[in-house]
Enzyme design. Structure first.
Site, PDB file in Angstrom:
ATOM      1  N   CYS A 129       0.873  -1.280  -0.042  1.00 38.60           N
ATOM      2  CA  CYS A 129      -0.022  -0.023  -0.046  1.00 38.60           C
ATOM      3  C   CYS A 129       0.974   1.425   0.016  1.00 38.60           C
ATOM      4  O   CYS A 129       0.557   2.164  -0.824  1.00 38.60           O
ATOM      5  CB  CYS A 129      -0.946   0.037   1.224  1.00 38.60           C
ATOM      6  SG  CYS A 129      -2.315  -1.377   1.092  1.00 38.60           S
ATOM      7  N   HIS A 132       2.332   1.640  -3.453  1.00 37.20           N
ATOM      8  CA  HIS A 132       1.070   1.953  -4.418  1.00 37.20           C
ATOM      9  C   HIS A 132       0.881   3.666  -4.324  1.00 37.20           C
ATOM     10  O   HIS A 132       0.741   4.138  -5.443  1.00 37.20           O
ATOM     11  CB  HIS A 132      -0.006   1.098  -4.038  1.00 37.20           C
ATOM     12  CG  HIS A 132      -1.071   1.589  -4.964  1.00 37.20           C
ATOM     13  ND1 HIS A 132      -1.720   0.827  -5.994  1.00 37.20           N
ATOM     14  CD2 HIS A 132      -2.154   2.686  -4.807  1.00 37.20           C
ATOM     15  CE1 HIS A 132      -2.760   1.380  -6.526  1.00 37.20           C
ATOM     16  NE2 HIS A 132      -3.287   2.243  -5.673  1.00 37.20           N
ATOM     17  N   GLU A 133       0.739   4.010  -3.091  1.00 38.30           N
ATOM     18  CA  GLU A 133       0.186   5.557  -2.878  1.00 38.30           C
ATOM     19  C   GLU A 133       1.454   6.238  -3.180  1.00 38.30           C
ATOM     20  O   GLU A 133       1.402   7.461  -3.801  1.00 38.30           O
ATOM     21  CB  GLU A 133      -0.188   5.560  -1.507  1.00 38.30           C
ATOM     22  CG  GLU A 133      -1.387   4.788  -1.037  1.00 38.30           C
ATOM     23  CD  GLU A 133      -2.591   4.800  -1.912  1.00 38.30           C
ATOM     24  OE1 GLU A 133      -2.816   5.781  -2.682  1.00 38.30           O
ATOM     25  OE2 GLU A 133      -3.613   4.244  -1.643  1.00 38.30           O
ATOM     26  N   ILE A 134       2.602   5.934  -2.974  1.00 34.06           N
ATOM     27  CA  ILE A 134       3.930   6.776  -3.108  1.00 34.06           C
ATOM     28  C   ILE A 134       3.996   6.962  -4.751  1.00 34.06           C
ATOM     29  O   ILE A 134       4.363   8.331  -5.232  1.00 34.06           O
ATOM     30  CB  ILE A 134       5.195   6.462  -2.714  1.00 34.06           C
ATOM     31  CG1 ILE A 134       5.087   6.928  -0.926  1.00 34.06           C
ATOM     32  CG2 ILE A 134       6.127   7.218  -3.016  1.00 34.06           C
ATOM     33  CD1 ILE A 134       6.207   6.378  -0.376  1.00 34.06           C
TER      34      ILE A 134
END
Length: 164
Positions: A129, A132-134
């Site tokens: 996660c 993914h967000e970075i």
């Protein structure tokens, strides 16, 4: 405070590179609260400021119900050579998922809501996660982590679902 509209894939705002946060004030706290409300309404386990059209390096995760993790100006400082595959998707492309391979462990440096520096080692789904967000903060939508064939198939299905 507010549920904000989520930019749908392939909105240009999703490919923008987010700027570092430099001011830690009530506006930032309001943004984080809006991200939490929007993520829960979507629903999702993570959301970046870019998903709601704010190009700042902020994201939140809720991997366990009721436990919010806030990352401001995150940077991966190291990752394991071991990888794992996990199903990923996006609040900007609801209902569409596929497996992505990423390092199974990462160390991340970030700031909390007060601006204090933090470091954290994350493993498994948590590590996935964060990466993914970075990626999203760097303008890299998760589809870019798929093979061209898988990506093209998903995009066709997505476009068809939006324009039946």
């Amino acid at each position: 405070m507010a549920i904000r509209p989520i930019l749908p894939y392939p909105h240009a705002g999703l490919s923008g590179i987010c700027a570092p946060v430099t001011v830690f004030d009530d506006h930032l706290r309001e943004l984080v609260t809006d991200l939490i409300d929007t993520m829960r309404a979507a629903p999702g386990v993570g959301i970046t400021a870019a998903h709601i059209g704010v190009l700042q390096r902020v994201f939140v995760l809720e991997l366990t119900p009721g436990t919010i993790l806030t990352y401001i100006n995150p940077e991966i400082t190291s990752h394991s050579p071991q990888t794992m595959r996990h199903v990923e998707g996006s609040v900007s492309m609801p209902g569409f998922t596929d497996e992505v391979e990423r390092p199974s462990t990462v160390e991340v440096r970030f700031q909390d809501i007060t601006g204090a520096e933090q470091t954290e080692t994350a493993e498994g789904f948590h590590a996935i996660c964060i990466q993914h967000e970075i990626d999203q903060l760097d303008g890299i939508f998760w589809l870019k982590r798929l093979s061209r064939l898988k990506r093209d198939r998903l995009v066709k299905k997505w476009e068809k679902s939006r324009n039946p």
